[in-house]
Design an enzyme around this catalytic site. Structure first.
Site, PDB file in Angstrom:
ATOM      1  N   GLU A 168      33.854  35.023  41.918  1.00  0.00           N
ATOM      2  CA  GLU A 168      34.160  35.102  43.399  1.00  0.00           C
ATOM      3  C   GLU A 168      34.892  36.266  43.413  1.00  0.00           C
ATOM      4  O   GLU A 168      36.195  36.146  43.057  1.00  0.00           O
ATOM      5  CB  GLU A 168      34.880  33.824  43.889  1.00  0.00           C
ATOM      6  CG  GLU A 168      33.730  32.534  43.774  1.00  0.00           C
ATOM      7  CD  GLU A 168      32.830  32.590  44.902  1.00  0.00           C
ATOM      8  OE1 GLU A 168      32.854  33.504  45.868  1.00  0.00           O
ATOM      9  OE2 GLU A 168      32.033  31.589  45.052  1.00  0.00           O
ATOM     10  N   ASN A 210      46.030  34.232  46.202  1.00  0.00           N
ATOM     11  CA  ASN A 210      46.249  34.079  47.721  1.00  0.00           C
ATOM     12  C   ASN A 210      45.861  32.575  48.032  1.00  0.00           C
ATOM     13  O   ASN A 210      46.311  32.166  49.267  1.00  0.00           O
ATOM     14  CB  ASN A 210      45.199  35.190  48.384  1.00  0.00           C
ATOM     15  CG  ASN A 210      43.754  34.850  48.092  1.00  0.00           C
ATOM     16  OD1 ASN A 210      43.540  34.101  46.884  1.00  0.00           O
ATOM     17  ND2 ASN A 210      42.766  35.335  48.812  1.00  0.00           N
ATOM     18  N   GLU A 250      30.058  28.771  45.301  1.00  0.00           N
ATOM     19  CA  GLU A 250      31.077  27.570  44.961  1.00  0.00           C
ATOM     20  C   GLU A 250      30.699  26.757  46.554  1.00  0.00           C
ATOM     21  O   GLU A 250      30.279  27.274  47.248  1.00  0.00           O
ATOM     22  CB  GLU A 250      32.539  28.213  44.992  1.00  0.00           C
ATOM     23  CG  GLU A 250      33.029  28.845  43.690  1.00  0.00           C
ATOM     24  CD  GLU A 250      34.410  28.816  43.551  1.00  0.00           C
ATOM     25  OE1 GLU A 250      35.140  29.180  44.579  1.00  0.00           O
ATOM     26  OE2 GLU A 250      34.920  28.782  42.374  1.00  0.00           O
ATOM     27  N   GLY A 304      30.029  39.314  43.738  1.00  0.00           N
ATOM     28  CA  GLY A 304      30.260  38.140  42.698  1.00  0.00           C
ATOM     29  C   GLY A 304      28.774  37.725  42.399  1.00  0.00           C
ATOM     30  O   GLY A 304      27.825  38.272  42.838  1.00  0.00           O
ATOM     31  N   CYS A 315      39.746  37.301  50.627  1.00  0.00           N
ATOM     32  CA  CYS A 315      38.543  37.861  50.307  1.00  0.00           C
ATOM     33  C   CYS A 315      37.619  38.287  51.218  1.00  0.00           C
ATOM     34  O   CYS A 315      37.133  39.491  51.111  1.00  0.00           O
ATOM     35  CB  CYS A 315      38.105  37.248  49.080  1.00  0.00           C
ATOM     36  SG  CYS A 315      37.619  35.723  49.362  1.00  0.00           S
ATOM     37  N   THR A 362      38.362  42.709  37.757  1.00  0.00           N
ATOM     38  CA  THR A 362      38.543  41.920  36.656  1.00  0.00           C
ATOM     39  C   THR A 362      37.158  41.220  36.307  1.00  0.00           C
ATOM     40  O   THR A 362      36.973  40.508  35.416  1.00  0.00           O
ATOM     41  CB  THR A 362      39.624  40.528  37.253  1.00  0.00           C
ATOM     42  OG1 THR A 362      40.793  41.373  37.405  1.00  0.00           O
ATOM     43  CG2 THR A 362      39.906  39.410  36.240  1.00  0.00           C
TER      44      THR A 362
HETATM   45  P1  NDP Z   1      42.838  40.013  39.686  1.00  0.00           P
HETATM   46  O1  NDP Z   1      41.728  40.188  39.476  1.00  0.00           O
HETATM   47  O2  NDP Z   1      43.908  40.770  39.557  1.00  0.00           O
HETATM   48  O3  NDP Z   1      43.440  38.404  39.161  1.00  0.00           O
HETATM   49  C1  NDP Z   1      42.478  37.173  39.289  1.00  0.00           C
HETATM   50  C2  NDP Z   1      42.911  36.269  38.006  1.00  0.00           C
HETATM   51  O4  NDP Z   1      42.219  36.946  36.745  1.00  0.00           O
HETATM   52  C3  NDP Z   1      44.316  36.389  37.604  1.00  0.00           C
HETATM   53  O5  NDP Z   1      44.643  34.847  37.430  1.00  0.00           O
HETATM   54  C4  NDP Z   1      44.579  37.388  36.608  1.00  0.00           C
HETATM   55  O6  NDP Z   1      45.445  36.948  35.697  1.00  0.00           O
HETATM   56  C5  NDP Z   1      43.366  36.937  35.752  1.00  0.00           C
HETATM   57  N1  NDP Z   1      43.016  38.294  34.975  1.00  0.00           N
HETATM   58  C6  NDP Z   1      43.275  39.609  35.018  1.00  0.00           C
HETATM   59  N2  NDP Z   1      42.643  40.230  33.785  1.00  0.00           N
HETATM   60  C7  NDP Z   1      42.041  39.222  33.196  1.00  0.00           C
HETATM   61  C8  NDP Z   1      41.233  39.675  32.241  1.00  0.00           C
HETATM   62  N3  NDP Z   1      40.886  40.691  31.486  1.00  0.00           N
HETATM   63  N4  NDP Z   1      40.287  38.400  31.495  1.00  0.00           N
HETATM   64  C9  NDP Z   1      40.444  37.257  32.366  1.00  0.00           C
HETATM   65  N5  NDP Z   1      41.451  37.112  33.349  1.00  0.00           N
HETATM   66  C10 NDP Z   1      42.134  38.168  33.793  1.00  0.00           C
HETATM   67  O7  NDP Z   1      42.858  39.627  41.327  1.00  0.00           O
HETATM   68  P2  NDP Z   1      44.172  39.135  42.157  1.00  0.00           P
HETATM   69  O8  NDP Z   1      44.801  37.840  41.590  1.00  0.00           O
HETATM   70  O9  NDP Z   1      45.079  40.303  42.611  1.00  0.00           O
HETATM   71  O10 NDP Z   1      43.378  38.641  43.553  1.00  0.00           O
HETATM   72  C11 NDP Z   1      42.828  39.488  44.546  1.00  0.00           C
HETATM   73  C12 NDP Z   1      41.712  39.658  44.266  1.00  0.00           C
HETATM   74  O11 NDP Z   1      40.665  38.379  44.319  1.00  0.00           O
HETATM   75  C13 NDP Z   1      40.945  40.194  45.696  1.00  0.00           C
HETATM   76  O12 NDP Z   1      39.913  41.225  45.251  1.00  0.00           O
HETATM   77  C14 NDP Z   1      40.294  39.255  46.463  1.00  0.00           C
HETATM   78  O13 NDP Z   1      39.173  39.862  47.231  1.00  0.00           O
HETATM   79  C15 NDP Z   1      39.756  38.257  45.293  1.00  0.00           C
HETATM   80  N6  NDP Z   1      39.474  37.101  45.983  1.00  0.00           N
HETATM   81  C16 NDP Z   1      38.185  36.674  45.999  1.00  0.00           C
HETATM   82  C17 NDP Z   1      37.926  35.311  46.628  1.00  0.00           C
HETATM   83  C18 NDP Z   1      36.518  34.898  46.718  1.00  0.00           C
HETATM   84  O14 NDP Z   1      36.391  33.689  46.660  1.00  0.00           O
HETATM   85  N7  NDP Z   1      35.415  35.693  46.537  1.00  0.00           N
HETATM   86  C19 NDP Z   1      38.945  34.542  47.054  1.00  0.00           C
HETATM   87  C20 NDP Z   1      40.513  35.166  46.968  1.00  0.00           C
HETATM   88  C21 NDP Z   1      40.490  36.455  46.283  1.00  0.00           C
HETATM   89  P3  NDP Z   1      47.026  37.494  36.390  1.00  0.00           P
HETATM   90  O15 NDP Z   1      47.057  37.512  37.758  1.00  0.00           O
HETATM   91  O16 NDP Z   1      47.979  36.743  35.864  1.00  0.00           O
HETATM   92  O17 NDP Z   1      47.243  38.974  35.857  1.00  0.00           O
END
Ligand code: NDP
Length: 487
Positions: free
Chosen positions: A245, A148, A461, A457, A279, A227
């Site tokens: 996060e 995002n 950060e 989390g 998020c 994740t």
């Molecule tokens: P995901 O958890 O699906 O993915 C996050 C990252 O982790 C991606 O790069 C993903 O790869 C990678 N990933 C997936 N599985 C694994 C694994 N088993 N081991 C290591 N890395 C892995 O989240 P989204 O990308 O769908 O993002 C949305 C989520 O992020 C929402 O829940 C949102 O709330 C959260 N978020 C939190 C923020 C915060 O600061 N607290 C800010 C922004 C978002 P790939 O995408 O390539 O599968």
């Protein structure tokens, strides 16, 4: 366009043939092909990052800071180019990527660049001795990003990591491979040693390889709770440090004495910025019963005026959801809300035309939705939807709303609107959330720590607090007298 790995100072083609197409969410046209990193790429990235770490940690903080500041300047000078890349990759309005995404990445580099020379330990005067502490870097750190806020997430992780003397390997989300490469270029041009900031492309398997790699000291993830749990479990086997996060289902509480127009503005920001894919969004909007109807009327009127459409149009206020799959997930939540008895007051459908009458049926567009007649136990009020779906709930008393707001497994953020200064602080102090606002929402200045309580989390950060998550503390005792030994 081919999005590849950026290892040891240059783009490198992966020897592995696995790849996938990256699509523009606004029309689902291909933007380019992304090449998945394989284990040889990861090994090359770790080797190069280790080499860079040894060069980098030997520099003074001031020398490191200069590189970060120069990289920030380069990002700002490429604002238009990077903002457009982000808008095409994510589907968010160009007005947002120009105003927020690139500049908040640059803010992080400037903040931690300025601070690098000030990372220091403490001195302790002891009896016939003294002691001191040294905050030392961890080594090669891995950053794993969500889709995002791609460049912001990359910079929020890289800036403190590098300021403290670490190197970083960053894996962007597979859906947004573009702008981490721009950050890598900026670091190189700013004078960073090759390998200081490497980028590897790929899906969760690549993330897992980074988590499992024995020469990577720390993992910082921005992503979902599920994740986060996998990464925490994987990292535990090697006792690696983690910063997580994660997601949220945050409350925004509007008391009867609040400035209603400002509260409506905040509720809109808290739900519809970046198509609701934020998020910290305040998706549970609790409004005091006395002002509920007037608040709702204003909220509905302003929601229906949101200009949804082509994200590259500077007049657009809401763009497209990241992918078809994600849009369908959001639609399933909307269906769940309807079938559980909530009233869909407005939005929640796929529009055919944008605000200028252009056909947008090929993109992942969804009109901003407001659900009323909600109950705390409904799925739409409990689960993170990560789309433009606001649920509004009424309340009668302060005690009641605090209890209901805290009744969540998440604890990322919370907001309170009131003109009673005592109540504002009293309520915020009782909310179980790491990032809070009084009379505003979703403002995240680099000076303030950002992160979650409960399942949202671990670690923080931004701000001075981030330093402790990228350093380890060595304490040194220095004897000035004789060794006092009974033997
Ligand atoms: P995901 O958890 O699906 O993915 C996050 C990252 O982790 C991606 O790069 C993903 O790869 C990678 N990933 C997936 N599985 C694994 C694994 N088993 N081991 C290591 N890395 C892995 O989240 P989204 O990308 O769908 O993002 C949305 C989520 O992020 C929402 O829940 C949102 O709330 C959260 N978020 C939190 C923020 C915060 O600061 N607290 C800010 C922004 C978002 P790939 O995408 O390539 O599968």
């Amino acid at each position: 366009m081919l999005y590849t790995q950026f290892i040891d100072g240059a783009l490198t083609a992966s020897s592995n043939r696995e790849s996938w197409i990256n699509y523009n969410p606004a029309n689902n046209n291909p933007l380019g092909e992304v090449s998945q990193a394989n284990d040889q790429d990861i090994e090359a990235a770790v080797n190069s990052s280790e080499k860079a770490f040894h060069i980098w940690k030997a520099k003074t903080g001031a020398e490191r800071g200069r590189v970060l500041l120069k990289a920030a300047h380069i990002l700002r000078s490429r604002l238009d180019k990077i903002a457009l890349l982000e808008t095409q990759d994510v589907g968010k309005p160009i007005s947002e990527s120009l105003a927020v995404d690139v500049s908040s990445a640059a803010d992080a580099l400037e903040y931690f660049g300025g601070m690098a020379a000030g990372v220091h330990g403490e001195f302790f005067d002891l009896k016939n001795a003294f002691g001191y502490t040294r905050p030392e870097p961890l080594g090669v750190c891995a950053g794993i990003g969500a889709w995002n806020y791609p460049i912001q997430i990359a910079a929020w992780k890289a800036a403190p990591a590098l300021a403290c003397g670490n190197s970083m390997i960053f894996k962007p989300s597979e859906l947004t491979p573009a702008t981490a490469l721009e950050l890598a270029e900026a670091f190189m041009e700013a004078g960073a040693p090759a390998g200081l900031f490497n980028v590897v492309q790929g899906d969760g398997r690549v993330g897992s390889m980074l988590v499992d790699h024995p020469r990577i000291a720390k993992i910082s993830l921005t992503g979902s709770v599920s994740t986060g749990k996998k990464i925490l479990t994987g990292a535990a086997t090697q006792m690696k440090r983690v910063t997580l996060e994660l997601g949220g289902k945050s409350p925004l509480i509007i008391f009867e004495d609040a400035d209603i127009d400002n509260a409506v503005s905040a509720a809109l920001l808290a739900n519809f910025y970046t198509q609701g894919e934020v998020c910290s969004n305040g998706t549970r909007v609790f409004v005091h019963r006395q002002i509920f109807d007037s608040f709702l009327m204003k909220l509905k009127g302003r929601t229906e005026k949101i200009r949804l459409g082509d994200p590259t149009d500077p007049d657009t206020q809401m763009g497209a959801l990241i992918s078809k799959v994600h849009m369908e997930k959001v639609i399933r939540f909307i269906d769940s809300g309807k079938s559980s008895g909530a009233t869909l007051l407005t939005g929640g459908f796929r529009p055919e035309e944008d605000f200028k009458g252009r056909d947008i049926t090929s993109g992942n567009f969804l009109t901003p939705a407001i659900f009323t007649d909600c109950d705390d136990s409904m799925e739409i009020c409990k689960e993170e939807i990560f789309g433009p779906v606001l649920t509004i709930l009424s309340f009668d008393s302060e005690e009641e709303v605090i209890e209901r707001a805290n009744n969540s497994a998440y604890g990322l953020a919370a907001g309170v609107f009131t003109n009673d200064i005592k109540r504002g602080h009293r309520v915020i102090h009782q909310l179980q959330a790491g990032t809070c606002w009084i009379n505003n929402y979703n403002v995240t200045p680099i000076e303030l720590p950002f992160g979650g309580y409960k399942q949202s989390g671990l670690g923080r950060e931004n701000s001075l607090a981030a330093i402790q998550y990228y350093t380890q503390l060595k304490s040194v005792y220095v004897e000035l007298g004789n060794v006092d030994s009974p033997y």
